[in-house]
Every structure is written in structure tokens, then in C-alpha cells.
Design a protein around this motif. Structure first.
Motif, PDB file in Angstrom:
ATOM      1  N   ARG A 130      63.027  43.161  24.808  1.00 37.55           N
ATOM      2  CA  ARG A 130      62.853  42.207  25.903  1.00 37.55           C
ATOM      3  C   ARG A 130      63.229  40.800  25.447  1.00 37.55           C
ATOM      4  NH1 ARG A 130      59.616  44.060  30.281  1.00 37.55           N
ATOM      5  NH2 ARG A 130      59.012  46.233  29.967  1.00 37.55           N
ATOM      6  N   VAL A 131      63.453  39.937  26.445  1.00 37.27           N
ATOM      7  CA  VAL A 131      63.780  38.544  26.136  1.00 37.27           C
ATOM      8  C   VAL A 131      62.727  37.948  25.196  1.00 37.27           C
ATOM      9  CG1 VAL A 131      63.912  36.224  27.129  1.00 37.27           C
ATOM     10  CG2 VAL A 131      65.182  38.109  28.189  1.00 37.27           C
ATOM     11  N   GLY A 132      61.471  38.301  25.424  1.00 36.29           N
ATOM     12  CA  GLY A 132      60.386  37.777  24.589  1.00 36.29           C
ATOM     13  C   GLY A 132      60.520  38.158  23.124  1.00 36.29           C
ATOM     14  N   ASP A 133      61.198  39.263  22.839  1.00 34.78           N
ATOM     15  CA  ASP A 133      61.400  39.642  21.436  1.00 34.78           C
ATOM     16  C   ASP A 133      62.349  38.668  20.744  1.00 34.78           C
ATOM     17  OD1 ASP A 133      59.746  41.981  21.518  1.00 34.78           O
ATOM     18  OD2 ASP A 133      61.324  42.963  22.682  1.00 34.78           O
ATOM     19  N   VAL A 134      63.337  38.182  21.498  1.00 35.83           N
ATOM     20  CA  VAL A 134      64.247  37.159  20.970  1.00 35.83           C
ATOM     21  C   VAL A 134      63.452  35.871  20.741  1.00 35.83           C
ATOM     22  CG1 VAL A 134      66.288  35.748  21.473  1.00 35.83           C
ATOM     23  CG2 VAL A 134      66.244  38.186  22.124  1.00 35.83           C
ATOM     24  N   SER A 135      62.691  35.478  21.750  1.00 37.15           N
ATOM     25  CA  SER A 135      61.881  34.251  21.679  1.00 37.15           C
ATOM     26  C   SER A 135      60.929  34.296  20.482  1.00 37.15           C
ATOM     27  CB  SER A 135      61.051  34.086  22.955  1.00 37.15           C
ATOM     28  OG  SER A 135      61.854  34.241  24.109  1.00 37.15           O
ATOM     29  N   ALA A 136      60.241  35.403  20.347  1.00 36.27           N
ATOM     30  CA  ALA A 136      59.216  35.521  19.293  1.00 36.27           C
ATOM     31  C   ALA A 136      59.845  35.515  17.910  1.00 36.27           C
ATOM     32  CB  ALA A 136      58.396  36.792  19.507  1.00 36.27           C
ATOM     33  N   ALA A 137      61.047  36.063  17.786  1.00 38.06           N
ATOM     34  CA  ALA A 137      61.729  36.064  16.487  1.00 38.06           C
ATOM     35  C   ALA A 137      62.028  34.631  16.057  1.00 38.06           C
ATOM     36  CB  ALA A 137      63.019  36.885  16.565  1.00 38.06           C
ATOM     37  N   ILE A 138      62.466  33.818  17.010  1.00 43.28           N
ATOM     38  CA  ILE A 138      62.774  32.422  16.714  1.00 43.28           C
ATOM     39  C   ILE A 138      61.490  31.649  16.416  1.00 43.28           C
ATOM     40  CG2 ILE A 138      63.669  30.270  17.708  1.00 43.28           C
ATOM     41  CD1 ILE A 138      65.648  32.125  19.333  1.00 43.28           C
TER      42      ILE A 138
END
Ligand code: MF3
Ligand code: CO
Length: 236
Positions: A130-138
Motif C-alpha cells: 500500500r501507499v502507506g508502506d512507501v510512506s512508512a519506509a521513508i
């Protein structure tokens, strides 16, 4: 979109080679304009919501959307360049923060960390995530370093338009937000401040700067979600 991405990447490479102490930022804009045209593309920022230039050039405490002009860059400056191009109706969008000559270890570390956070975000841009996985990685990487992660500006879907849904924040919980599916294309663009995350916009109504005056870095790639994982489109 690969072609548009290639134009953007080649333009940024050209500008990186031209950057030197004493260069006015409007000279970078002039170079970008001729390179994008020579590569058979159209600049996408020029005229977008009234934006007056081909690229954005944001120096030191300027985070994003700096308008190229008479300002001359000097040794040690952090120069963020954001470029966009359209080929056959499809967009590419990317940004880099360049260091003019030598700078302080503190500033260099900020630039390296911001670049690394983009790489981690890209790595998470896989089908089924999910988009949140990208966000959380950053966010997970930047927050533990104690930097200020800009919240008021976010990444975005990109395709036939420069900005499309979904928004791609640089912060937020994993496992939330829209599912990433094969064929989606997104621009991931962490903006990271040496100090506080808060921002303000200058009287030119474009240039976004850090509220505390601390330097800032910005990296961006246009990324396709493929069955095999993320494919960075803004490569030469
Ligand atoms: N590259 C910027 C972004 O990712 C877009 C700049 S829009 C402009 O959102 F109008 F400032 F050019
Ligand atoms: Co963008």
C-alpha cells in the motif's frame, strides 16, 4: 513514460555537470529549456498553475518550488533541482539535491540520508503493498536520524497529468492507503530538513522554505509498479 523519464534524467544530469560556484540559477533554467526541447519533449512545469519557469531550483533553506533567477550559487550550497517533461502526453518528474563543491559533513549527511530515504521508499513500491508502506519506509528511516520530515508537500500519482491520485505522503503508518497495483506510476519525493519540519511560503507565492532557516534536501523519482517490483522511469 519511460521516454519522458529519460528526458528528465538526462536534463538533470546535464544540469549537475553545469553546476559550479558563480552560476546564476536562471542559467540552469535556460540549459534545461534547451535540453528538454532538443530531446523532443515539452517542459511540464512552465505555465503549470502559472509557474514561470522550466525547472524549480531551491537553494539551502529553500525546500521546493524555488524560481530560477539572478541568485548565484556558491561553494557549499545545497541546490535542489526539480524537472518535469512530457512526451506524447505522458509525464516524467524527478528531483535531485546537488552540493556545490565541498560542504559541511552535516549538510552532506542530510543529502545522503534524503537520497537513501527515496531508495527505501522505492523499494517498498511493489504490487500488493500500500501507499502507506512507501510512506512508512521513508519516515522510519528519516525520523530515527532526527531530521525534520516535511509534511505539507507529498508525492503523487503521475501519468497523463503531472499530478494524479493517489497522494504519496512521506510519513504515516504502513499497511494503510490505496493498494499499489501493476501499471500504476507514482512520483515519490521525500523533502528533509536539517532542523524542524515546518515550512512557509515566500511572497513570490512559490518558494517554500524551512521556517527555522535550516537547509533542506529533496530527491524524487517517477516509479512504475511492475509485476517484478518497482521500475524507476527517471533514469538516463
Ligand atoms: N515537481 C513538482 C512536484 O513534484 C512539481 C512542481 S510544479 C511547479 O510536485 F509548478 F512548481 F512547477
Ligand atoms: Co513531483
Amino acid at each position: 513514460m519511460r521516454e519522458a523519464g529519460r528526458v528528465v534524467a538526462r536534463t538533470l544530469d546535464l544540469l549537475a555537470g553545469a553546476l559550479a560556484p558563480g552560476l546564476p540559477t536562471k542559467e540552469l533554467d535556460r540549459l534545461a529549456r534547451s535540453e528538454i526541447k532538443a530531446l523532443g519533449a515539452r517542459p511540464s512545469f512552465l505555465g503549470y498553475l502559472g509557474y514561470p519557469a522550466v525547472i524549480c531550483v531551491s537553494v539551502n533553506d529553500e525546500i521546493v518550488h524555488g524560481i530560477p533567477g539572478d541568485r548565484v550559487v556558491k561553494e557549499g550550497d545545497l541546490v535542489s533541482i526539480d524537472a518535469g517533461a512530457v512526451v506524447d502526453g505522458f509525464h516524467g518528474d524527478a528531483a535531485v539535491t546537488l552540493i556545490v563543491g565541498e560542504t559541511t559533513p552535516e549538510r552532506r549527511a542530510l543529502v545522503d540520508a534524503t537520497r537513501k530515504s527515496l531508495e527505501l521508499g522505492i523499494e517498498a513500491a511493489r504490487p500488493g503493498n500500500r501507499v502507506g508502506d512507501v510512506s512508512a519506509a521513508i519516515e522510519g528511516y528519516i525520523e530515527q536520524l532526527g531530521y525534520g520530515l516535511v509534511r505539507e508537500y507529498v508525492g503523487h500519482g503521475i501519468g497523463r497529468k503531472l499530478h494524479e491520485p493517489p497522494q504519496v505522503p512521506n510519513y504515516g503508518p504502513a499497511g494503510q492507503g490505496p493498494v499499489l497495483r501493476v501499471g500504476m506510476t507514482i512520483a515519490i519525493e521525500p523533502m528533509v530538513n536539517l532542523g524542524d519540519w515546518k515550512t512557509r511560503t515566500l511572497d513570490d507565492e512559490w518558494t517554500v522554505v524551512t521556517l527555522d532557516g535550516s537547509p533542506s534536501a529533496h530527491f524524487e523519482h517517477t516509479v512504475a509498479i511492475t509485476a517484478g517490483g518497482p521500475e524507476v522511469l527517471t533514469v538516463p
